[in-house]
Design a protein around this motif. Structure first.
Motif, mmCIF file in Angstrom:
data_model
loop_
_atom_site.group_PDB
_atom_site.id
_atom_site.type_symbol
_atom_site.label_atom_id
_atom_site.label_comp_id
_atom_site.label_asym_id
_atom_site.label_seq_id
_atom_site.Cartn_x
_atom_site.Cartn_y
_atom_site.Cartn_z
ATOM 1 N N PRO A 1 0.629 -1.316 -0.046
ATOM 2 C CA PRO A 1 0.068 0.027 0.206
ATOM 3 C C PRO A 1 0.939 1.175 0.159
ATOM 4 O O PRO A 1 1.875 1.418 0.607
ATOM 5 N N ILE A 2 0.468 2.292 -0.724
ATOM 6 C CA ILE A 2 1.153 3.788 -0.787
ATOM 7 C C ILE A 2 -0.012 4.812 -0.020
ATOM 8 O O ILE A 2 -0.988 4.925 -0.569
ATOM 9 N N GLY A 3 1.080 5.281 0.725
ATOM 10 C CA GLY A 3 0.205 6.635 1.333
ATOM 11 C C GLY A 3 0.676 7.874 0.850
ATOM 12 O O GLY A 3 1.398 7.960 -0.310
ATOM 13 N N GLN A 4 0.051 8.981 1.249
ATOM 14 C CA GLN A 4 0.255 10.204 0.767
ATOM 15 C C GLN A 4 0.540 11.423 1.791
ATOM 16 O O GLN A 4 -0.229 11.432 2.794
ATOM 17 N N LEU A 5 1.886 11.857 1.442
ATOM 18 C CA LEU A 5 2.084 13.058 2.546
ATOM 19 C C LEU A 5 1.710 14.291 2.078
ATOM 20 O O LEU A 5 1.255 14.368 0.834
ATOM 21 N N ALA A 6 1.599 15.404 2.942
ATOM 22 C CA ALA A 6 0.676 16.463 2.568
ATOM 23 C C ALA A 6 1.780 17.800 2.093
ATOM 24 O O ALA A 6 1.481 18.495 1.317
ATOM 25 N N SER A 7 2.906 17.704 2.817
ATOM 26 C CA SER A 7 3.917 18.863 2.724
ATOM 27 C C SER A 7 4.716 18.414 1.596
ATOM 28 O O SER A 7 5.137 17.655 1.231
ATOM 29 N N PRO A 8 5.138 19.624 0.772
ATOM 30 C CA PRO A 8 5.594 19.606 -0.540
ATOM 31 C C PRO A 8 7.175 19.345 -0.260
ATOM 32 O O PRO A 8 7.789 19.809 0.529
ATOM 33 N N LEU A 9 7.677 18.745 -1.492
ATOM 34 C CA LEU A 9 9.334 18.630 -1.498
ATOM 35 C C LEU A 9 9.503 19.562 -2.545
ATOM 36 O O LEU A 9 8.849 19.967 -3.567
ATOM 37 N N LEU A 10 10.451 20.618 -2.430
ATOM 38 C CA LEU A 10 10.807 21.745 -3.259
ATOM 39 C C LEU A 10 11.874 21.316 -4.143
ATOM 40 O O LEU A 10 12.976 20.622 -3.820
ATOM 41 N N HIS A 11 11.775 21.584 -5.619
ATOM 42 C CA HIS A 11 12.386 21.140 -6.604
ATOM 43 C C HIS A 11 13.212 22.378 -7.452
ATOM 44 O O HIS A 11 12.265 23.047 -8.154
ATOM 45 N N TYR A 12 14.239 22.536 -7.306
ATOM 46 C CA TYR A 12 15.011 23.683 -7.905
ATOM 47 C C TYR A 12 15.501 23.175 -9.404
ATOM 48 O O TYR A 12 16.825 23.162 -9.326
#
Length: 294
Positions: free
Chosen positions: A192-203
């Motif tokens: 099973p795959i869950g979902q986090l809410a806070s973003p990863l920042l990608h420059y």
């Protein structure tokens, strides 16, 4: 958080190695999961080549993790020295196997119970770090996706096919593997795959020079994949795919709402698609394959 061979916790070594602006964001980072007795250990896995301008801030954003594993493909700009100074375990892998296989080398070298796979131009925010610690503590899923916000030449993109963008990056060791694709690799999870809410920042693209460099490198890798699959595209196919990429990015994915950056991104996507097929066409010509009729 464990102490390294220098007798200091990794976060203290990072503080000493980085300039104050780069380290400032770590003051509010949560404590490492490894500080709590019996808590699962987290490894962070990266692959790099000439990322001296990125690796410090990337590793600083995950300095609270239990293990940092960096696979370096013959960097010449001091990337490896920076990674070592920040407490990472450096693995030299001079031969390039494509993004998928290279990332799997980093994953296989990790010893933690959980693994977070990052690119050098990505940053984990304090809020995302807190969520990661909570996720691996409860372990209700085998892997987790997280939203990612990507910037293009100094601005974060809200449309253009770049947002929303949910990437699978956190997983229990042994529950996921990277595909062997040379480019646009995928993390394949079992469970099973869950979902986090806070973003990863990608420059991802800081300057136009970055854009041109990545268009060139990624189109070469994807052209090789196309060629190895037996395809022999013609010039008309290259032009058609380039036009389709622009229309998809700028109109269908509402890139026009991202202003000038949206137009620039649509053009770079069109160039990448066009050159992918042109390079595949030239590879086929060099080996005597006739072009496809379609």
């Amino acid at each position: 958080m464990r102490s390294g061979r220098h007798g200091l916790p990794r976060s203290d070594r990072i503080a000493a190695a980085l300039t104050p602006p780069a380290y400032a964001t770590m003051d509010h980072q949560p404590h490492s999961p490894g500080q709590e007795p019996g808590a699962p250990r987290l490894s962070v896995a990266l692959i790099v080549r000439n990322e001296a301008h990125n690796i410090g801030d990337c590793l600083a954003s995950v300095g609270w993790a239990d293990e940092l594993v960096v696979v370096d493909q013959a960097s010449t700009d001091g990337t490896g020295d920076i990674a070592r100074k920040l407490g990472a375990r450096l693995i030299n892998a001079p031969d390039w196997h494509g993004f998928g296989r290279q990332k799997q080398i980093a994953v296989d070298a990790c010893t933690g119970d959980w693994i977070l796979s990052l690119d050098a131009d990505e940053r984990v925010t304090p809020e995302l770090a807190t969520e990661i610690r909570a996720a691996i503590g409860t372990a209700t899923h085998a892997a987790y996706r997280m939203p990612r916000r990507s910037s293009f030449c100094g601005r974060f993109i809200d449309h253009s096919g770049w947002s929303p963008d949910h990437v699978l990056r956190l997983f229990r060791r042994g529950k996921a593997r990277f595909s062997e694709d040379r480019v646009h690799e995928r993390l394949l999870a079992s469970g099973p795959i869950g979902q986090l809410a806070s973003p990863l920042l990608h420059y991802s693209f800081r300057t136009p020079e970055d854009v041109l460099d990545k268009v060139n490198r990624y189109s070469s890798e994807s052209a090789r994949m196309l060629h190895e699959s037996g395809r022999s595209p013609g010039l008309a196919s290259a032009v058609a795919h380039g036009i389709a990429a622009f229309v998809r990015t700028y109109f269908l994915k509402r890139g026009f709402l991202d202003g000038r950056r949206g137009f620039m991104l649509a053009v770079s996507n069109a160039e990448g698609s066009y050159y992918r097929y042109v390079k595949a066409m030239l590879l086929a010509e060099a080996r005597g394959r006739p072009p496809e009729s379609r």
